[in-house]
Design a protein around this motif. Structure first.
Motif, short mmCIF file in Angstrom:
data_model
loop_
_atom_site.label_atom_id
_atom_site.label_comp_id
_atom_site.label_asym_id
_atom_site.label_seq_id
_atom_site.Cartn_x
_atom_site.Cartn_y
_atom_site.Cartn_z
N ARG A 30 0.84 -1.06 -0.08
CA ARG A 30 -0.09 0.03 -0.02
C ARG A 30 0.72 1.30 0.05
NH1 ARG A 30 -5.19 -0.12 0.97
NH2 ARG A 30 -5.22 1.66 2.16
N ARG A 31 1.92 1.37 0.65
CA ARG A 31 3.10 2.39 0.72
C ARG A 31 3.43 2.79 -0.69
NH1 ARG A 31 3.85 0.45 6.00
NH2 ARG A 31 5.71 -0.87 5.28
N ASP A 32 3.86 1.59 -1.48
CA ASP A 32 4.49 1.51 -2.61
C ASP A 32 3.39 2.02 -3.67
OD1 ASP A 32 6.80 0.57 -1.89
OD2 ASP A 32 6.54 -1.43 -2.53
N ARG A 33 2.03 1.60 -3.55
CA ARG A 33 0.96 2.14 -4.16
C ARG A 33 0.66 3.58 -4.27
NH1 ARG A 33 -4.68 -1.04 -4.06
NH2 ARG A 33 -3.10 -2.51 -5.30
N ARG A 34 0.82 3.99 -2.90
CA ARG A 34 0.73 5.50 -2.75
C ARG A 34 1.78 6.27 -3.23
NH1 ARG A 34 2.20 9.42 1.13
NH2 ARG A 34 0.75 10.82 1.90
N VAL A 35 3.09 5.82 -3.00
CA VAL A 35 4.14 6.46 -4.00
C VAL A 35 3.80 6.67 -5.41
CG1 VAL A 35 6.62 6.58 -4.77
CG2 VAL A 35 5.81 6.16 -2.12
N GLN A 36 3.38 5.59 -6.02
CA GLN A 36 3.25 5.29 -7.59
C GLN A 36 2.19 6.23 -7.86
OE1 GLN A 36 1.29 1.66 -8.45
NE2 GLN A 36 1.15 1.89 -10.60
N ILE A 37 0.90 6.38 -7.10
CA ILE A 37 -0.12 7.30 -7.51
C ILE A 37 0.70 8.97 -7.38
CG2 ILE A 37 -2.15 8.44 -6.54
CD1 ILE A 37 -2.82 5.84 -5.63
N LEU A 38 1.44 9.35 -6.49
CA LEU A 38 2.08 10.35 -6.11
C LEU A 38 2.90 10.96 -7.19
CD1 LEU A 38 2.68 10.62 -2.39
CD2 LEU A 38 0.59 11.64 -3.80
N VAL A 39 3.75 9.85 -7.79
CA VAL A 39 4.60 9.89 -8.74
C VAL A 39 4.10 10.23 -10.31
CG1 VAL A 39 6.45 8.97 -10.11
CG2 VAL A 39 6.60 8.79 -7.86
#
Length: 255
Positions: free
Chosen positions: A68-77
């Protein structure tokens, strides 16, 4: 830098606070980009996902898994990459969800609105710049030299990526009350960066208070830089004047 890189897989953060994302969800033979994406400005959650003042974007400390943390960063990027290409108006929740390869409902669970999303991207951008500059770790003997270098680094990076800066600063400065806590967190983040750069060099060790004042001056001027109404050099000059005035005043007070 700051563009969508086609034919690569996986999201990445590039140097100097720049964002690059390579998730290409466009049709075969079409260049990935934001040119055909909606530009409707601030968008709220669709029916069933309407945000309220009680809803806030999820922060890393409450996410239950690395995925979920990786997904959050993916969305932000992804959002930052779109903003780098077209500014604030180019960022739409549907386009971000499509490019990040997540459902629209998932996106709204992370970020209730476009401004929540871009404010969070601002925080990630600041974090990366702070990590890469390593200003706070230097041991300069000259008071405030690290602070001046950090101010210059932030201002120059903002100038190099004006559309991304405009998008993040617009969201930060115009966000409504539902994003107030997110904005407050970013202000504290900038103030902490400045305070850490000063170390114990501030008169009376008022680093936090000086950092908060500088954070307000910097954020209120950086949008003008992104819009071309002023320059990074002028922003740096204003920041240096503020530093001199604040430290002089605190020094005279002896507090």
């Amino acid at each position: 830098m700051g563009r969508i890189h086609d034919r690569q897989r996986g999201d990445q953060l590039a140097v100097s606070g720049d964002f690059s994302v390579s998730a290409d969800t466009s049709a075969p033979g079409r260049r990935s980009g934001v040119h055909n994406m909606p530009t409707s400005g601030k968008r709220r959650a669709p029916q069933g996902h309407r945000s309220t003042t009680a809803i806030r974007s999820l922060s890393d400390d409450v996410l239950p898994s690395q995925t979920r943390r990786d997904r959050r960063v993916q969305i932000l990027v992804t959002a930052a990459a779109i903003a780098s290409d077209g500014g604030y108006e180019s960022v739409g929740m549907r386009s971000v969800a499509a490019r990040a390869q997540v459902s629209l409902g998932t996106l709204y669970r992370y970020f209730p609105s476009k401004d929540h999303l871009l404010v969070a991207a601002f925080g990630l951008w600041l974090e990366r710049i702070n990590q890469e500059s390593s200003v706070a770790q230097r041991s300069d003997a000259v008071p405030f030299s690290r602070l001046s270098d950090l101010v210059n680094c932030l201002s120059e990076t903002a100038t190099k990526h004006p559309r991304l800066t405009e998008a993040m600063a617009t969201a930060y400065l115009s966000a409504d009350s539902s994003a107030a806590l997110d904005v407050k967190k970013i202000r504290a983040q900038i103030a902490t960066m400045f305070a850490e750069a000063m170390g114990s060099t501030a008169p009376g060790n008022h680093c936090v208070q000086i950092g908060e004042i500088l954070a307000d001056v910097w954020t209120s001027n950086v949008l003008a830089v992104a819009h071309g109404r002023t320059t990074a050099l002028e922003l740096q000059r204003r920041m240096q004047i503020t530093i001199d005035l604040v430290t002089r005043t605190i020094g005279k007070s002896g507090k």
